[in-house]
Scaffold this motif. Structure first.
Motif, PDB file in Angstrom:
ATOM      1  N   TYR A 232     -17.751 -35.256  13.627  1.00  0.00           N
ATOM      2  CA  TYR A 232     -17.120 -35.984  12.962  1.00  0.00           C
ATOM      3  C   TYR A 232     -17.703 -37.124  12.978  1.00  0.00           C
ATOM      4  O   TYR A 232     -17.351 -38.203  11.192  1.00  0.00           O
ATOM      5  CB  TYR A 232     -15.632 -35.850  13.202  1.00  0.00           C
ATOM      6  CG  TYR A 232     -14.547 -36.254  12.869  1.00  0.00           C
ATOM      7  CD1 TYR A 232     -13.977 -35.668  11.294  1.00  0.00           C
ATOM      8  CD2 TYR A 232     -14.032 -37.281  12.664  1.00  0.00           C
ATOM      9  CE1 TYR A 232     -13.248 -35.819  10.862  1.00  0.00           C
ATOM     10  CE2 TYR A 232     -12.970 -37.909  12.436  1.00  0.00           C
ATOM     11  CZ  TYR A 232     -12.786 -37.157  11.244  1.00  0.00           C
ATOM     12  OH  TYR A 232     -11.898 -37.513  10.455  1.00  0.00           O
ATOM     13  N   PHE A 233     -17.997 -38.261  13.890  1.00  0.00           N
ATOM     14  CA  PHE A 233     -17.924 -38.760  13.783  1.00  0.00           C
ATOM     15  C   PHE A 233     -19.066 -39.357  12.638  1.00  0.00           C
ATOM     16  O   PHE A 233     -19.317 -40.494  12.009  1.00  0.00           O
ATOM     17  CB  PHE A 233     -18.126 -40.270  15.015  1.00  0.00           C
ATOM     18  CG  PHE A 233     -17.641 -40.049  15.766  1.00  0.00           C
ATOM     19  CD1 PHE A 233     -15.745 -40.507  15.621  1.00  0.00           C
ATOM     20  CD2 PHE A 233     -17.369 -39.900  17.569  1.00  0.00           C
ATOM     21  CE1 PHE A 233     -14.364 -39.917  16.241  1.00  0.00           C
ATOM     22  CE2 PHE A 233     -15.762 -39.777  17.662  1.00  0.00           C
ATOM     23  CZ  PHE A 233     -14.555 -39.701  17.336  1.00  0.00           C
ATOM     24  N   GLN A 234     -20.347 -38.265  12.815  1.00  0.00           N
ATOM     25  CA  GLN A 234     -21.793 -39.439  11.768  1.00  0.00           C
ATOM     26  C   GLN A 234     -20.729 -38.930  10.278  1.00  0.00           C
ATOM     27  O   GLN A 234     -21.299 -39.373   9.707  1.00  0.00           O
ATOM     28  CB  GLN A 234     -22.199 -38.059  12.168  1.00  0.00           C
ATOM     29  CG  GLN A 234     -23.629 -38.578  11.270  1.00  0.00           C
ATOM     30  CD  GLN A 234     -24.434 -37.338  12.131  1.00  0.00           C
ATOM     31  OE1 GLN A 234     -24.760 -36.745  13.005  1.00  0.00           O
ATOM     32  NE2 GLN A 234     -26.318 -37.464  11.354  1.00  0.00           N
ATOM     33  N   ALA A 235     -19.806 -38.120  10.668  1.00  0.00           N
ATOM     34  CA  ALA A 235     -19.409 -37.745   8.685  1.00  0.00           C
ATOM     35  C   ALA A 235     -18.416 -38.827   8.472  1.00  0.00           C
ATOM     36  O   ALA A 235     -17.879 -38.670   7.238  1.00  0.00           O
ATOM     37  CB  ALA A 235     -19.554 -36.083   8.675  1.00  0.00           C
ATOM     38  N   HIS A 236     -18.169 -39.466   9.697  1.00  0.00           N
ATOM     39  CA  HIS A 236     -16.792 -39.926   8.521  1.00  0.00           C
ATOM     40  C   HIS A 236     -16.997 -41.437   9.595  1.00  0.00           C
ATOM     41  O   HIS A 236     -16.855 -42.456  10.208  1.00  0.00           O
ATOM     42  CB  HIS A 236     -15.598 -39.847   9.625  1.00  0.00           C
ATOM     43  CG  HIS A 236     -14.960 -38.245   8.555  1.00  0.00           C
ATOM     44  ND1 HIS A 236     -15.383 -37.296   8.427  1.00  0.00           N
ATOM     45  CD2 HIS A 236     -13.792 -38.072   7.569  1.00  0.00           C
ATOM     46  CE1 HIS A 236     -15.303 -36.596   8.342  1.00  0.00           C
ATOM     47  NE2 HIS A 236     -14.259 -36.760   7.221  1.00  0.00           N
TER      48      HIS A 236
END
Length: 630
Positions: free
Chosen positions: A441-445
């Motif tokens: 999630y952190f990588q995509a956001h």
């Protein structure tokens, strides 16, 4: 002008039928938009209803009697059969027309009082002797009875067909030679199916319990529903009922084709070639099917329920139906698979997947006491699981689900948190799955703030992270610095406990080897035991050295990071006032400043306590001394 149509003494001219008797007609029967110009005597000698109308119209002498039959069962086609019978022509009763003729004869009151061997007793006898004892004919008669359903219900034709079909489906076909008797002359002596006298090569397998699925799939929704309920009352096995429901649903709901599972399509039977496909309202079908489903659980059944829920969201069925499907799925969520949970959003939502639906399903799994019984293992491959094992399965499933949907750019942090906290803490023995999902999630956001990241990371219990997850998190640049420091702390605890365990194991091995050597009965046995103990000691020693080297390298990296931070502090101190910068650093790392003397130097840190490297060196010297003593 249309050409006259001749049929067994009758001819049609446009919308009118005439009898070729050579006499002028004296009675006109009007049904819908068709007019029959007939003669009085053949009709009143067979039909009480027409005879009564004739008695009431005796005052109109010299005029042709006109009777309008507005609600005649079966329409003009069925009345033509009745008229032919009254005129003495040969009438052939079949499974397709027997229900309409039966109802028409009852409507016209064609009993034995108005003629020997009248149409009503004749059609009744044919129905009981030729229809109810033959699967194919009974299916055809039941399907054709929908044209005259109100009167067929009054005469109990529908209920008799349903009872007969349920009896034949519930009975073992091998006991009575079915399906050979069921299909009559459509089977060759070698056992293959004949169609119009041609050997198709297909063989009827009477041992299968699903041989009737294809035939009843041609019924309408209402008749299918009543047939399933009748079979249920007769004691049909639940797995067979569910199999029939799943087959019927997949045939009339194309959206379920993806969720077919291991069950393939059935080949068409002889009876199905004579049936006409039913016109089905998919929304009505789904709402009716949901009420027929038993309170059972199974892997294929759970997959089927999730497919039904997906189609229900597309068709926008009533909320009661959707809530019931979600409750059924929640009570067996431990049998679901990840791909079946990925239900897209069919509304105006920005997210790709319907996470609210999954959250409600998880809530049903937690709050609803599941007392469902399993199908037989051979039918729908179901095994009941213990509650603790079910919790672990669902936790792993939800972690994988979050990781799968985490790449959605419109997914909010609150949705991730709600899904993660829907399950109790005891359901996860390790939080590696949650960490993996948050990392995706952190990588995509990348635009998520550090505050939101810290709030999401609070759902992770760092003590439940494995050593590999801790090692990855400690070097993860996407995590906030405070989270990294907590991970490093717990990583050191993991390593310390691992080293302590290795040392305790090593001491135990040495003590055990000494005890065996002392109590040995022979010198040779003692030498072997002592040699084995030394081999284990050397092996454990190598493992311990590798762990110490790994710890030393990690401590070196920490010291380098500490020195870099100290240099940055010195460089910033030169460009800013010495009073404001510590407050800035404390605010950045979330720490509180402790009052200390103004003349304290950073080097006092080295003098006040031992460094991590010195602790490692002391541990190494202690280990060497223990080795030398051994």
């Amino acid at each position: 002008m249309t050409q006259p149509e001749k049929l067994s003494g009758f001819n049609r001219q446009g919308h009118a039928w005439f009898c070729n008797a050579g006499l002028p007609s004296d009675i006109t029967i009007s049904i819908e938009d068709i007019t029959f110009h007939l003669h009085m005597f053949p009709l009143i000698s067979r039909c009480r209803k027409i005879a009564r109308a004739h008695e009431e119209s005796k005052n109109t002498k010299g005029k042709t009697l006109t009777i309008e039959l507005g609600e005649f069962p079966g329409g003009p086609d069925t009345f033509l059969i009745v008229a032919k019978f009254c005129y003495g022509f040969r009438v052939e009763l079949t499974a397709r027309n027997v229900a309409s003729v039966y109802c028409a004869a009852d409507y016209l009151e064609m009993t034995d009082e108005f003629g020997e061997d009248n149409l009503l007793p004749k059609s009744e006898s044919f129905f009981h002797k030729s229809i109810l004892h033959n699967w194919k004919e009974c299916i055809l008669a039941l399907q054709s009875s929908e044209l005259v359903l109100p009167r067929a219900e009054k005469l109990q034709l529908v209920s008799k067909c349903l009872n007969s079909l349920s009896m034949m489906a519930c009975t073992d076909p091998s006991l009575f030679g079915w399906p050979m008797m069921m299909y009559g002359s459509f089977q060759s002596p070698e056992g293959s199916i004949l169609w119009n006298g041609i050997n198709t090569g297909a063989r009827i397998r009477s041992s299968e319990s699903d041989w009737w699925f294809e035939d009843i799939s041609y019924l309408s929704v209402s008749l299918f529903e009543r047939l399933i309920k009748t079979m249920q009352k007769r004691g049909m096995r639940p797995e067979n009922l569910v199999g029939a429901i799943m087959y019927y649903s997949r045939k009339h709901l194309p959206g379920l084709g993806r969720w077919r599972g291991e069950q393939g399509g059935k080949t068409r039977t002889v009876a199905s070639f004579s049936l006409s496909p039913a016109t089905v309202d998919q929304k009505v079908l789904l709402e009716s099917i949901e009420k027929l489903l038993p309170e059972k659980k199974g892997e294929s059944f759970c997959r089927f329920l999730l497919g039904l829920l997906r189609v229900a969201l597309i068709l926008n069925v009533n909320q009661t139906c959707k809530d019931s499907l979600e409750r059924r799925i929640g009570m067996q969520l431990d049998l679901a698979t990840l791909d079946s949970l990925l239900i897209p959003t069919y509304s105006d939502s920005d997210t790709l997947y319907n996470t609210g639906c999954i959250e409600r399903i998880v809530h049903h799994f937690i709050t609803t006491e599941s007392n469902l019984t399993a199908f037989s293992p051979s039918s729908l491959e179901m095994q009941a699981s213990p509650s603790s094992e079910s919790l672990r399965k669902v936790a792993k499933l939800i972690d994988n689900y979050i990781a799968e949907i985490a790449s959605d750019v419109n997914l909010k942090p609150g949705t991730i948190r709600a899904l993660s906290e829907a399950l109790p803490d005891s359901s996860r023995s390790l939080h590696d799955g949650l960490y993996r999902a948050l990392d995706i999630y952190f990588q995509a956001h990348p635009c998520v703030s550090d505050k939101e990241k810290e709030e999401l990371c609070n759902i992770i219990d760092y003590q439940k992270l494995s050593i590999h997850a801790c090692a990855h998190a400690s070097q993860n640049k996407r995590l906030p610095l405070r989270v990294v420091l907590q991970v490093l702390y717990f990583e050191q605890l993991h390593l310390r406990s691992a080293i302590t365990g290795c040392l305790n194991t090593l001491d135990g091995e040495i003590a055990l080897a000494d005890a065996v050597a002392v109590t040995s009965l022979g010198d040779t046995a003692g030498e072997i035991v002592q040699r084995d103990g030394w081999v284990k000691f050397v092996r454990e020693n190598r493992v311990l050295k590798l762990d110490m080297n790994r710890i030393s390298s990690r401590v070196g990296e920490l010291e380098e990071e500490f020195s870099k931070i100290k240099q940055e502090m010195k460089s910033v101190t030169k460009s800013h006032s010495s009073l404001s910068y510590p407050q800035l650093i404390a605010r950045k790392f979330g720490c509180k400043l402790v009052p200390r003397p103004s003349d304290a130097q950073p080097e006092s840190l080295h003098r006040s306590g031992s460094t991590p490297r010195a602790s490692v060196e002391r541990a190494r010297q202690s280990l060497k001394s223990r080795h030398s003593e051994r």
